[in-house]
Write an enzyme that holds these catalytic residues in place. Structure first.
Site, PDB file in Angstrom:
ATOM      1  N   TYR A  51      29.485 -82.065  17.212  1.00  7.89           N
ATOM      2  CA  TYR A  51      28.482 -83.016  17.671  1.00  7.89           C
ATOM      3  C   TYR A  51      28.492 -84.528  17.581  1.00  7.89           C
ATOM      4  O   TYR A  51      28.629 -85.519  18.525  1.00  7.89           O
ATOM      5  CB  TYR A  51      27.033 -82.617  16.828  1.00  7.89           C
ATOM      6  CG  TYR A  51      25.971 -83.464  17.267  1.00  7.89           C
ATOM      7  CD1 TYR A  51      25.238 -83.468  18.475  1.00  7.89           C
ATOM      8  CD2 TYR A  51      25.511 -84.579  16.210  1.00  7.89           C
ATOM      9  CE1 TYR A  51      24.162 -84.296  18.883  1.00  7.89           C
ATOM     10  CE2 TYR A  51      24.482 -85.346  16.528  1.00  7.89           C
ATOM     11  CZ  TYR A  51      23.609 -85.067  17.928  1.00  7.89           C
ATOM     12  OH  TYR A  51      22.592 -85.850  18.097  1.00  7.89           O
ATOM     13  N   SER A  98      23.590 -90.981  19.057  1.00  8.09           N
ATOM     14  CA  SER A  98      22.954 -90.449  17.767  1.00  8.09           C
ATOM     15  C   SER A  98      23.367 -91.374  16.649  1.00  8.09           C
ATOM     16  O   SER A  98      24.538 -91.915  16.632  1.00  8.09           O
ATOM     17  CB  SER A  98      23.344 -89.036  17.381  1.00  8.09           C
ATOM     18  OG  SER A  98      23.018 -88.494  16.330  1.00  8.09           O
TER      19      SER A  98
END
Length: 273
Positions: free
Chosen positions: A155, A142
């Site tokens: 995350y 990501s």
């Protein structure tokens, strides 16, 4: 890698980018073992494939369950005769709150899905992949792996770990037929927040508007993200960055990490208020 005739195991194939990659691979003559926690999501992927649906086998699996994952290669080989690629696309985000406000069970859930789920599937499939004459291993990290987002610290930490895992695997597998590709998406127009169980689709829309001062934040479509991932498989790319945001922040983070952090904070800080 040539797509036609190859078999691709894809986690998260019941929605979002995973679904789009599955659909585009079967359009190019590939066969897909679609892996997801949602049986309904997998059924919809097959439906959307239309006449190509016969090229997709579905496997309901919790990738955090090591025993379930360990059984997958044999099941896929039974269905397709081989497995040539593993695409780790499944992932979840956390609630948009600081780490201090996250319970340990919420932290563990994100770590278990994003990091342990990826490790579980790699450990299960790698012995098969190294035996193939041409194989691919794709891990989706990501933009949050290198651009710190307030309220997504856990995350981001898991995705940074996935990114480094991918790079290390690339080094370990040099000299083999396994091409390792790391993927860094920016903002993609998926329902990841709802699928992660952290907010409803309506809440996600309101949050996006808040982050953009009332303007809808620009996102890359799942279809375009899928196209770029499939193209990366064909090329055997080392890493790809999906979206102008991911590309820009990657460059800025390397040149001036502190400035990149400040920019992300200015855009996202209101989400914590």
């Amino acid at each position: 890698m040539q797509i036609n005739g190859k078999v691709f195991a894809i986690t998260g194939a019941g929605n979002g980018m995973g679904r789009e990659v599955a659909l585009q691979l079967v359009e190019k003559g590939g066969r897909v073992a679609a892996l997801d926690l949602s049986e309904a999501g997998l059924a919809e992927t097959v439906r959307l494939a239309g006449a190509k649906g016969d090229a997709i086998s579905t496997h309901v699996v919790d990738i955090t369950d090591r025993a379930q994952v360990a059984a997958l290669p044999a099941a896929i080989i039974a269905a397709h005769g081989q497995v040539d690629a593993l695409l780790n696309i499944a992932g979840i985000i956390q609630r948009f709150v600081p780490v201090a406000q996250l319970d340990f069970d919420q932290i563990e859930r994100v770590v278990n899905v994003n990091l342990w789920g990826t490790i579980n599937t790699i450990k299960a499939f790698l012995p098969e992949l190294v035996q193939r004459p041409d194989a691919a291993l794709v891990t989706v990290a990501s933009m949050g792996a290198y651009a710190p987002v307030p309220g997504q610290s856990v995350y981001g930490a898991t995705k940074a770990a996935v990114a480094q895992l991918s790079r290390s695997l690339h080094s370990e597998l040099m000299g083999t037929k396994v091409a390792v590709t790391g993927v860094f998406p920016g903002a993609i127009g998926t329902n990841i927040a709802a699928n992660s169980g952290v907010m409803t689709a309506a809440e996600m829309e309101a949050m996006a508007a808040k982050a953009g001062d009332g303007k809808q934040r620009k996102t890359t479509s799942p279809q375009e993200a899928g196209r770029q991932i499939v193209e990366a498989i064909e090329r055997g790319s080392y890493e790809i960055f999906i979206g102008q945001d991911a590309t820009f922040m990657s460059r800025l983070s390397r040149l001036s990490p502190k400035r990149a952090a400040a920019l992300i904070h200015s855009q996202m800080k209101d989400l914590l208020g």
